[in-house]
Scaffold this active site. Structure first.
Site, PDB file in Angstrom:
ATOM      1  N   PHE A 377     -49.846  12.822  77.471  1.00 54.57           N
ATOM      2  CA  PHE A 377     -49.562  12.785  78.876  1.00 54.57           C
ATOM      3  C   PHE A 377     -50.984  12.311  79.778  1.00 54.57           C
ATOM      4  CE2 PHE A 377     -47.731  16.393  76.618  1.00 54.57           C
ATOM      5  CZ  PHE A 377     -46.626  15.651  76.129  1.00 54.57           C
ATOM      6  N   CYS A 378     -51.784  11.715  79.213  1.00 56.64           N
ATOM      7  CA  CYS A 378     -53.035  11.302  80.217  1.00 56.64           C
ATOM      8  C   CYS A 378     -53.817  12.364  80.641  1.00 56.64           C
ATOM      9  CB  CYS A 378     -52.786  10.339  81.395  1.00 56.64           C
ATOM     10  SG  CYS A 378     -52.040   8.943  80.926  1.00 56.64           S
TER      11      CYS A 378
END
Ligand SMILES: Cc1ncc(COP(=O)(O)O)c(C=O)c1O
Length: 452
Positions: A377-378
């Site tokens: 998720f970055c």
């Protein structure tokens, strides 16, 4: 419909209405009736549980954009009526966003492409020698843009976050900025932003709050919380038309290097270039994303008109159901920094024993018509921390746990995504338009999967 005087000519109608005093029903989202193919060729109603990545478009947002399109024209430049009308709508959008986040009257409201664009804009405007203090729990958009930063380990409890920030800021000379997310995009957990703002100010620092995952779920009041800057994205706020925003104190923004250099950012160009001092024109060179700004403002209006009490109540009901369902499945582990009872928005990340996150996401999509996100998720350092995986300092550095290898050993990634192909998690996230059936379908699908 309110009127707004534009330039020196006749009043023009604007679409934006003042937020209603009484609350309205929760608006619908587009795509609520979307059907998707699953294994065997059947069509099923899409269970979108990926709001934290991008939320669907609210109907009032769609309506506002449709209403603005017939008169769509250039902003800030044209003398024609449509141009003036569009300019009025664009500037009205700025006022709406300002009110939505409870900004001070003199705060700048700069339209950007998204949160990443907003944090990078601010990074380019920091006074020389500014040190940024940032937790390893941040999304890359808030972790990476800074030239000179002190990175803090994930704190064991909220008070430890405040203490760590306190100690780090005390040791820094010169200008300083504390950067923190309001709600984690991994665990949904809420951060103690008021206490962190207080600490930052005690050390003469400023605070930037990444509100990308907060504003779709909770009311934010920049003035009451005494925040210096907030950033968020329209596409996570039910306004997927490509605009985001940076709101906050004018001085650094007025002196910082113009973010884009070109028409609109300059007062005059001759032998020397005279840039605008006002942050909005200074950093919005070129033709801005007018429809994006109108969409973003329409989303703000729609949420405000609905009222946060109703929105939060429904979200909390569904997220409690989702989390207790997950907790009841053996082999499913929810990721959490601060424990089960810590308040959070409608975002839950988890792992499923014996399966890679990618396998789980593929089965949920291909067999049950459920859309979730899988990966880190970055927020690579944070997810590694939550998974107990070793830190990877560089792309060619230490190899990771390999825990992403599930039963199939497959892990297909899109180029340009945010994943490094190592141990990761599944994320389910909810919002307006999520139904109990979506939540129950996810739980039943996971139950089936672990029983295979
Ligand atoms: C907390 C947080 N900050 C920043 C971002 C970046 O948002 P954008 O991709 O819209 O720039 C995201 C996106 O997932 C996020 O969750």
């Amino acid at each position: 419909m309110p009127t707004l005087t534009i330039f020196n000519s006749a009043p023009a109608q604007v679409v934006a209405e003042a937020p209603a005093v009484t609350s309205r029903p929760i608006p619908a989202v587009l795509g609520a009736d979307l059907e998707v193919p699953v294994k065997g060729g059947r069509l099923v109603g899409y269970a979108n549980l990926d709001y934290a990545a991008s939320a669907p478009c609210l109907e009032p947002v769609n309506a506002a954009v449709a209403a603005a399109l017939p008169a769509y024209s250039s902003v800030h430049r044209g003398a024609g009526y449509a141009s003036q009308l569009t300019t009025a709508r664009y500037e009205q959008a700025r006022h709406t966003v300002r009110a939505f986040v409870g900004a001070r009257p003199d705060d700048a409201v700069i339209f950007t492409r998204n949160t990443t664009d907003a944090t990078n804009l601010l990074a380019g405007c920091l006074p020389a020698g500014t040190t940024t203090v940032v937790f390893d729990t941040e999304h890359h958009a808030s972790l990476l843009p800074w030239q000179q930063s002190v990175r803090l380990a994930p704190p064991a409890f909220p008070g430890a976050a405040v203490r760590a920030a306190d100690e780090a800021l005390a040791g820094i000379d010169g200008p300083k900025l504390l950067v923190v997310t309001a709600a984690s995009n991994v665990t949904g957990e809420l951060w103690p932003i008021a206490a962190l703002a207080h600490i930052a100010h005690r050390h003469g620092a400023r605070i930037l709050v990444d509100a990308a995952q907060l504003v779709p779920h909770r009311q934010l009041n920049l003035t009451a919380l005494d925040l210096d800057y907030v950033a968020f994205s329209g596409h996570k706020l039910y306004a997927p038309f490509g605009a985001g925003v940076l709101v906050g104190r004018r001085d650094w923004l007025a002196e910082g290097e113009p973010y884009l250099k070109g028409g609109g950012a300059v007062r005059s160009v001759g032998d020397t270039t005279e840039w605008h001092d006002d942050p909005e024109p200074r950093h919005e060179a070129g033709t801005p994303n007018v429809l994006g700004a109108i969409a973003l403002a329409a989303a703000c209006d729609a949420l405000t008109a609905t009222g946060w009490t109703a929105l939060v109540r429904e979200e909390e009901r569904l997220i409690a159901r989702l989390r207790s369902g997950l907790a009841s499945i053996e082999g499913v582990r929810e990721l959490s920094l601060w424990g089960d009872d810590h308040p959070r928005v409608g975002i839950v990340s988890f792992t499923v024993a014996g399966y890679s996150a990618r396998e789980v996401a593929e089965v949920l999509s291909g067999e049950y018509g459920i859309g979730v996100r899988d990966g880190k998720f970055c927020a690579h350092p944070f997810v590694r921390h939550l998974l107990g995986a070793p830190e990877r300092r560089s792309s060619d550095g230490v190899s990771d746990t390999g825990a992403n290898e599930g039963r199939s050993g497959r892990d297909h990634r899109h180029a340009g995504g945010c994943e490094d192909g190592t141990a990761s998690a599944v994320r389910a996230s909810i919002g307006i338009g999520t139904t109990q059936e979506h939540v129950d379908r996810l739980i039943e699908a996971l139950r089936d999967l672990v029983a295979r």
